[in-house]
Motif scaffolding. Structure first.
Motif, short mmCIF file in Angstrom:
data_model
loop_
_atom_site.label_atom_id
_atom_site.label_comp_id
_atom_site.label_asym_id
_atom_site.label_seq_id
_atom_site.Cartn_x
_atom_site.Cartn_y
_atom_site.Cartn_z
N LEU A 207 0.83 -1.21 0.00
CA LEU A 207 0.00 0.00 0.00
C LEU A 207 0.86 1.25 0.00
O LEU A 207 0.58 2.21 -0.74
CB LEU A 207 -0.91 0.00 1.24
CG LEU A 207 -2.20 -0.82 1.14
CD1 LEU A 207 -2.87 -0.92 2.50
CD2 LEU A 207 -3.16 -0.22 0.12
N GLN B 5 -6.47 -1.76 -0.70
CA GLN B 5 -7.08 -1.26 0.53
C GLN B 5 -8.23 -2.16 0.98
O GLN B 5 -8.40 -2.43 2.16
CB GLN B 5 -7.56 0.17 0.33
CG GLN B 5 -6.42 1.19 0.23
CD GLN B 5 -6.89 2.57 -0.19
OE1 GLN B 5 -7.92 2.70 -0.87
NE2 GLN B 5 -6.13 3.60 0.18
N TYR C 138 -6.73 -5.37 2.31
CA TYR C 138 -6.16 -5.09 3.63
C TYR C 138 -7.25 -5.10 4.70
O TYR C 138 -7.10 -5.70 5.77
CB TYR C 138 -5.47 -3.72 3.59
CG TYR C 138 -4.81 -3.29 4.88
CD1 TYR C 138 -3.56 -3.78 5.23
CD2 TYR C 138 -5.44 -2.40 5.74
CE1 TYR C 138 -2.95 -3.39 6.41
CE2 TYR C 138 -4.85 -2.00 6.92
CZ TYR C 138 -3.60 -2.49 7.26
OH TYR C 138 -3.01 -2.10 8.42
#
Length: 344
Positions: A68, A155, A158
């Motif tokens: 990220l 994202q 995650y």
């Protein structure tokens, strides 16, 4: 006559004592003990499995964090480059406006550079003066859009892994609480199990010692089970770790769980097997229990919640549970339910 009677009593007593040592757990508690062992084994397996999952998820989160950060930096750098390119294009357009009075009004009527670049006249003007720059701008916009989508996907991944980790920890906590309750509620029975198992281990110690001699010498065992050279190496490797403590999720000589011990022992002999007992059971060739040979894996449950290494004559090496160490157990005390062959 009295002397003969005393001798008979002594002989009877000796046989009774031997029967106590070698006997299975008392019939009235045998089913209770088996059920308790099954529950404890399942709970320990659940905890070990979640410990493994937690480690994998935490590593995945760490990797995703790095990805990220790299992705965000890439998007930021490309955006900065785009802004610089827009300034350069803007300067180029102003130059065109000054030199081409006929197009001046058209350019000033366009609201924003993005709309200007979508304008056929604007694109044509820029291409005539700097086609490469216009192409670079278009490709950069497309690339940023693509990178931004990738960033959003990372994202989302995650966030999903974080949620999985929270669920794993909750399950682990619940399993530990249930295990503590089982241990507390069955304290007396567990003490009895431990005592009877120790009695059996002592009673069968001579047989274990004889078994090791046969394995070391590569001899045929008393049950006519074959000990191949590879099986001999694996069994002797496992023997090195007798006494190593059981650790949930343990995969090294600092501490093993049941499947961690199996994976480590086979890895030391150049053989790769999966990490957890369920996967080990699913990945190898199942064989009838009647055909089990030294070097085979033996399992409890389907899917498995415990695994051990069969070493011959009914014995296996296992990492049992917390508070215990890697040890040898006989199947008469803890019968395995299925078997699988790793070695060809």
């Amino acid at each position: 006559m009295k002397r003969i009677y005393i001798i008979i009593l002594l002989v009877t007593g000796l046989f009774s004592f031997a029967g106590m040592v070698y006997a299975e757990p008392r019939e009235e508690t045998e089913q209770t003990i088996a059920q308790l062992q099954e529950r404890l084994s399942q709970l320990n397996d659940e905890i070990s499995t979640t410990v493994v999952q937690q480690a994998e998820q935490e590593q995945q989160i760490q990797t995703l964090n790095q990805e990220l950060a790299a992705q965000e930096k890439k998007v930021t750098n490309m955006t900065d480059k785009l802004m610089q390119l827009e300034k350069e294009i803007q300067a180029r357009v102003r130059s065109i406006q000054l030199t081409d009075a006929n197009q001046k009004a058209t350019f000033f009527q366009i609201d924003g550079w993005a709309k200007m670049l979508s304008s056929v006249k604007g694109i044509e003007a820029i291409r005539k003066t700097d086609a490469a720059r216009a192409k670079e701008y278009t490709e950069l916009v497309e690339s940023i859009t693509k990178q931004q989508k990738e960033l959003e996907q990372k994202q989302a991944t995650y966030a999903a892994v974080q949620q999985e980790l929270r669920a794993t920890i909750e399950k682990q906590t619940a399993s530990k609480e249930q295990l503590e309750k089982e241990l507390k509620d069955n304290k007396e029975l567990l003490a009895q199990i431990q005592e009877e198992e120790q009695q059996q281990e002592q009673a069968l110690k001579a047989e274990q010692d004889a078994l090791w001699q046969q394995v070391v010498l590569g001899q045929t065992l008393s049950t006519e089970e074959e000990v191949t050279e590879k099986a001999q190496d694996i069994i002797l490797t496992a023997k090195q770790y007798l006494g190593v403590p059981y650790v949930w999720g343990g995969t090294s000589p600092a501490g093993f769980d049941c499947s961690g011990l199996m994976q480590w022992v086979f890895a030391q002999n150049g053989i790769s097997i999966p990490r957890v007992s369920q996967a080990q059971q699913a990945s190898i060739k199942e064989i009838p229990i009647s055909e089990v040979q030294p070097g085979d894996l033996v399992f409890w449950g389907r899917p498995a919640h415990h695994v051990a290494l069969y070493i011959g004559d009914g014995y296996f090496i296992q990492a049992p549970q917390p508070g215990e160490t890697v040890k040898i157990t006989h199947s008469s005390w803890y019968p395995f339910e299925s078997a699988g062959r790793v070695l060809n």
